[in-house]
Scaffold this motif. Structure first.
Motif, mmCIF file in Angstrom:
data_model
loop_
_atom_site.group_PDB
_atom_site.id
_atom_site.type_symbol
_atom_site.label_atom_id
_atom_site.label_comp_id
_atom_site.label_asym_id
_atom_site.label_seq_id
_atom_site.Cartn_x
_atom_site.Cartn_y
_atom_site.Cartn_z
ATOM 1 N N UNK A 259 0.826 -1.215 0.000
ATOM 2 C CA UNK A 259 0.000 0.000 0.000
ATOM 3 C C UNK A 259 0.856 1.259 0.000
ATOM 4 N N UNK A 260 1.887 1.264 0.832
ATOM 5 C CA UNK A 260 2.774 2.421 0.912
ATOM 6 C C UNK A 260 3.486 2.633 -0.421
ATOM 7 N N UNK A 261 3.973 1.554 -0.999
ATOM 8 C CA UNK A 261 4.682 1.637 -2.282
ATOM 9 C C UNK A 261 3.767 2.215 -3.367
ATOM 10 N N UNK B 13 2.040 7.001 -10.151
ATOM 11 C CA UNK B 13 2.379 7.732 -11.370
ATOM 12 C C UNK B 13 1.528 8.983 -11.539
ATOM 13 N N UNK B 14 0.398 9.051 -10.830
ATOM 14 C CA UNK B 14 -0.467 10.222 -10.961
ATOM 15 C C UNK B 14 -0.274 11.222 -9.821
ATOM 16 N N UNK B 15 0.878 11.136 -9.138
ATOM 17 C CA UNK B 15 1.186 12.175 -8.152
ATOM 18 C C UNK B 15 1.247 13.540 -8.832
ATOM 19 N N UNK B 16 0.843 14.572 -8.109
ATOM 20 C CA UNK B 16 0.911 15.925 -8.649
ATOM 21 C C UNK B 16 2.267 16.531 -8.301
ATOM 22 N N UNK B 17 3.042 16.920 -9.306
ATOM 23 C CA UNK B 17 4.355 17.514 -9.020
ATOM 24 C C UNK B 17 4.217 18.870 -8.340
ATOM 25 N N UNK C 237 10.483 21.931 -10.839
ATOM 26 C CA UNK C 237 10.086 20.819 -9.981
ATOM 27 C C UNK C 237 11.268 19.869 -9.795
ATOM 28 N N UNK C 238 11.352 19.280 -8.590
ATOM 29 C CA UNK C 238 12.288 18.172 -8.390
ATOM 30 C C UNK C 238 11.456 16.918 -8.198
ATOM 31 N N UNK C 239 11.748 15.879 -8.990
ATOM 32 C CA UNK C 239 10.855 14.721 -9.094
ATOM 33 C C UNK C 239 11.610 13.420 -8.864
ATOM 34 N N UNK C 240 10.985 12.532 -8.082
ATOM 35 C CA UNK C 240 11.529 11.195 -7.866
ATOM 36 C C UNK C 240 10.454 10.160 -8.197
ATOM 37 N N UNK C 241 10.862 9.058 -8.790
ATOM 38 C CA UNK C 241 9.970 7.936 -9.028
ATOM 39 C C UNK C 241 10.809 6.664 -9.086
ATOM 40 N N UNK C 242 10.194 5.547 -9.507
ATOM 41 C CA UNK C 242 10.922 4.279 -9.492
ATOM 42 C C UNK C 242 12.073 4.268 -10.501
ATOM 43 N N UNK D 196 -5.137 24.538 -11.276
ATOM 44 C CA UNK D 196 -4.379 23.955 -12.384
ATOM 45 C C UNK D 196 -3.992 22.497 -12.139
ATOM 46 N N UNK D 197 -4.117 22.035 -10.897
ATOM 47 C CA UNK D 197 -3.875 20.619 -10.604
ATOM 48 C C UNK D 197 -4.645 20.214 -9.354
ATOM 49 N N UNK D 198 -5.128 18.976 -9.374
ATOM 50 C CA UNK D 198 -5.773 18.387 -8.209
ATOM 51 C C UNK D 198 -5.232 16.979 -8.028
ATOM 52 N N UNK D 199 -4.629 16.724 -6.881
ATOM 53 C CA UNK D 199 -4.081 15.392 -6.617
ATOM 54 C C UNK D 199 -5.214 14.392 -6.398
ATOM 55 N N UNK D 200 -5.024 13.133 -6.818
ATOM 56 C CA UNK D 200 -6.044 12.101 -6.609
ATOM 57 C C UNK D 200 -6.149 11.719 -5.134
ATOM 58 N N UNK D 201 -7.284 11.164 -4.766
ATOM 59 C CA UNK D 201 -7.465 10.658 -3.417
ATOM 60 C C UNK D 201 -6.687 9.356 -3.256
ATOM 61 N N UNK D 202 -6.090 9.172 -2.087
ATOM 62 C CA UNK D 202 -5.291 7.974 -1.824
ATOM 63 C C UNK D 202 -5.966 7.028 -0.829
ATOM 64 N N UNK D 203 -7.059 7.459 -0.229
ATOM 65 C CA UNK D 203 -7.785 6.583 0.687
ATOM 66 C C UNK D 203 -9.258 7.004 0.696
#
Length: 709
Positions: free
Chosen positions: A71-73, A79-83, A94-99, A431-438
């Motif tokens: 779940x944490x991972x 991939x749909x995180x808002x930068x 922006x500074x961005x990290x992913x897999x 201009x951006x809305x982050x998705x719900x995570x729970x």
């Protein structure tokens, strides 16, 4: 510990129900665990690795670990995180990290592109590629660009996440480090552009160039193409001061060179260097915090009353009056005055407007301020989002009036808005809305107040199920900090929501004294010899949760990091019977030696000096490392820290673990061999750290449901 905004004496009465014995005098030279203060010592690292393996073997064998880790991972690497972005010359950085980019990439895009569903990014610097090429464990620590073109940058790189950085000059047009450009070897550096070919720099110049706190004592003017050794001294502080730093503020009117002597955490003196090179002391009290320049006025937040202005006020000192000495304070202009519940948090500026970020009964709101000659400051409250949430200014630029703002609350993911400060209607475009995570549908937030031992009302938030049964059986996590003027405020709960709240856990956020929630008095009332009151506040909330039957000692856990690690360390050693779980992270614990370890000396304005006999006596009443006893039953504490933490020494946690184990207590320990003060240096380390946390909490506090309906 946090950096400045540019951060116990009477046991029988104060912890009434706490049954403890007098603490014997502690002598550092008799401490058998001093070897654990050798950060990279072989014996100390072997100790850490051995304890790590024991913790891994235990927690990774539990059935909840793989479920929580998955779940944490999914959330951390979504991939749909808002930068998150910041403005720079009308573009978004922006500074961005992913897999694929575990260390991260520094990149930019246009505002128009960012608004699209799939923005295209222009990568400026790939840190994974750089680390591989140079065989270095680089961790991003930010970049400072040269206004107004922003074509050159000073880039800060850390080895493993330490506060100490390597500084290198970078060309944003060519996307490469400048050959023979400005470079500083690893140290707790500070550096600022003065112009394209000159920087103001503070670093380890050698003998006597650092303060007792380990920060630069001297700053120099360094010209391009000359050896650093030939740079001329710009400014000097005292050996006993916290630090010296010199920097340039660029705005449309010109540039302002400032030299600051940080005497202590809450005391400083600031000099303005005029065009002739003359350094003029800004005639303000040492405890007034300098907050930049706007429209030829120097801005200060007051920590004490001054000339009829209340502490907590934002005032403006006209540039034209700074040569008037003490009489200059007669020319101060009021911009913002606090109320009983409303206090200033921080200040930012655009080309023509000033923004005040205020805390209104803990919740964040912002105010737009316009200046008109000769001395009129007009405030306009700006509304964004729901009344019970957090509206923040996230980015401004002095070259124009475009700004970015964000709204968030416990259940609402971050949304990013863009606005024009010149708009009289103060309208925004999302201009951006982050998705719900729970799933927050069945959850609610409530606010309560606990009564501390001295009668002070201490507010706190409770987040849990709408149909929560008041039977004392709810797994509850109480989080606090209580120090350095840092306010604890609602934020989107994300991982907590998924791993904890959806499964019936309760989350509690404490607004303890020592923080910045209610202005200078809220912080100042618990400094030094009054530090014990913070722990009384935390205990009062724990007791209130139990009295309300939200939870019980068998189901109550506490968490805190850094100063918050000291908070939970002091609390569980003073009232161990109240808690079943304790997450004690990157903590201060040996408060008799804290001022001798790394940056510890810089925090004596908060805790007092253990070398002062009266303060030593007060500190010994709560210092966890000195208080822990063999014959007391404690919760099975989980200590977490980082080898690369060069702010709060990992020896605090190491020594506490060794001592408690030798006393026969069952505890857990995890030391990330990288990570810095943040604990984790990259996303994979964050996933492991967070998964261990919630695996531990469910192991101690309640039944874990592998699937949530």
């Amino acid at each position: 510990m946090p950096l400045p905004r540019w951060s116990l004496f009477f046991l029988p009465l104060l912890f009434g129900a706490c049954k403890t014995k007098p603490v014997q005098e502690h002598h550092a030279d008799s401490d058998p665990y001093l070897y654990l203060e050798e950060v990279e010592g072989e014996k100390a690292l072997n100790f850490a690795r051995k304890e790590n393996q024991k913790s891994f073997d235990h927690f990774k064998s539990l059935p909840q670990f793989p479920v929580i880790e998955s779940e944490v991972r999914k959330i951390i690497l979504a991939k749909d995180r808002v930068p998150g972005v910041s403005l720079k010359k009308g573009e978004l950085f922006n500074f961005w990290q992913d897999e694929k980019h575990v260390r991260g990439v520094w990149r930019k895009t246009s505002i128009a592109n960012y608004k699209t569903a799939d923005p295209q990014w222009d990568v400026i610097l790939d840190l994974d590629e750089l680390a591989k090429k140079e065989n270095e464990n680089w961790v991003w620590k930010g970049a400072y660009t040269l206004p107004p073109k922003h074509e050159k940058a000073i880039v800060y790189l850390s080895r493993g996440g330490k506060d100490a950085t390597v500084v290198r000059e970078f060309d944003l047009v060519k996307k490469e480090f400048v050959a023979d450009g400005f470079y500083l070897k690893e140290a707790k550096n500070n550096i600022s552009w003065k112009d394209e070919n000159t920087v103001l720099v503070g670093t380890n110049f050698g003998k006597d160039s650092l303060t007792d706190s380990g920060y630069p004592r001297i700053t120099k003017v360094w010209k391009r193409g000359t050896p650093l050794e030939q740079a001329e001294i710009a400014f000097e502080a005292e050996q006993t001061d916290m630090s010296a730093y010199s920097y340039t503020i660029f705005n449309p009117e010109g540039k302002y060179v400032i030299h600051t002597r940080r005497i202590a955490f809450y005391e400083s003196q600031d000099w303005y260097e005029d065009d002739s090179g003359k350094e003029i002391l800004l005639p303000m009290p040492d405890d007034a915090e300098f907050n930049g320049v706007f429209k030829a006025h120097f801005l200060f937040i007051l920590r004490s009353d001054l000339k009829g202005f209340k502490k907590g006020s934002l005032v403006a000192l006209p540039l034209k009056n700074i040569n008037d000495g003490e009489k200059a304070v007669d020319s101060l202009q009021l911009i913002f005055a606090p109320t009983d519940k409303k206090f200033i948090n921080y200040v930012s500026t655009s080309k023509n407007y000033l923004f005040i970020q205020a805390l209104d009964n803990v919740l964040a709101k912002f105010i737009k301020v316009e200046f008109k000659e000769p001395n009129v400051w007009t405030q306009t409250p700006v509304s964004l989002g729901a009344a019970e949430g957090m509206a923040h200014i996230t980015s401004t630029e002095d070259e124009h009036d475009t700004y970015l703002a964000q709204y968030v609350d416990f259940f609402t993911p971050p949304s990013i808005y863009i606005g024009d400060a010149g708009d009289s209607k103060n309208q925004f475009e999302k201009i951006k809305q982050a998705p719900e995570r729970f799933n927050a549908a069945g959850l609610k937030t409530e606010r309560f107040e606990a009564i501390s031992a001295d009668g002070t009302k201490i507010p706190y938030f409770v987040v849990g199920k709408k149909d929560l049964k008041m039977n004392g059986k709810n797994p509850t996590l109480l989080y606090g900090y209580g120090g350095f003027e840092v306010a604890m405020q609602p934020t989107y709960l994300s991982v907590i929501g998924k791993a904890w709240l959806e499964r019936g856990g309760v989350y509690v956020l404490a607004n303890l004294r020592g923080g910045g929630e209610f202005g200078p008095d809220w912080h100042q009332s618990v400094l030094k010899e009054n530090r014990y009151k913070v722990y009384q506040d935390f205990i009062a909330i724990a007791e209130d949760l139990i009295q309300k039957q939200i939870t019980s000692p068998q189901h109550l856990g506490i968490k805190g990091g850094s100063n918050g690690g000291l908070l939970v360390g002091a609390t569980f050693t003073l009232r161990p019977e109240l808690f079943k779980a304790v997450l004690c992270q990157v903590p201060l614990l040996d408060m008799i030696r804290y001022h001798k370890l790394l940056a510890g000396a810089s925090w004596m304005a908060e805790y007092g000096s253990p070398d002062d006999p009266k303060m030593r006596e007060a500190i010994l009443k709560y210092s966890p490392y000195q208080r822990v006893k063999k014959d007391t039953v404690y919760p099975e504490v989980f200590f977490m820290t980082s080898t690369k933490d060069d702010r709060v020494h990992p020896g605090h946690a190491r020594k506490m673990v060794a001592k408690m184990k030798d006393q026969g207590h069952n505890i857990y320990y995890y030391e990330n061999i990288e990570g810095g003060h943040a604990g984790s240096a990259n996303l994979e380390q964050s996933i492991l750290w967070t998964s261990l946390e919630f695996t531990y909490l469910w192991d101690k506090l309640g039944y874990f449901k592998s699937k949530v309906q």
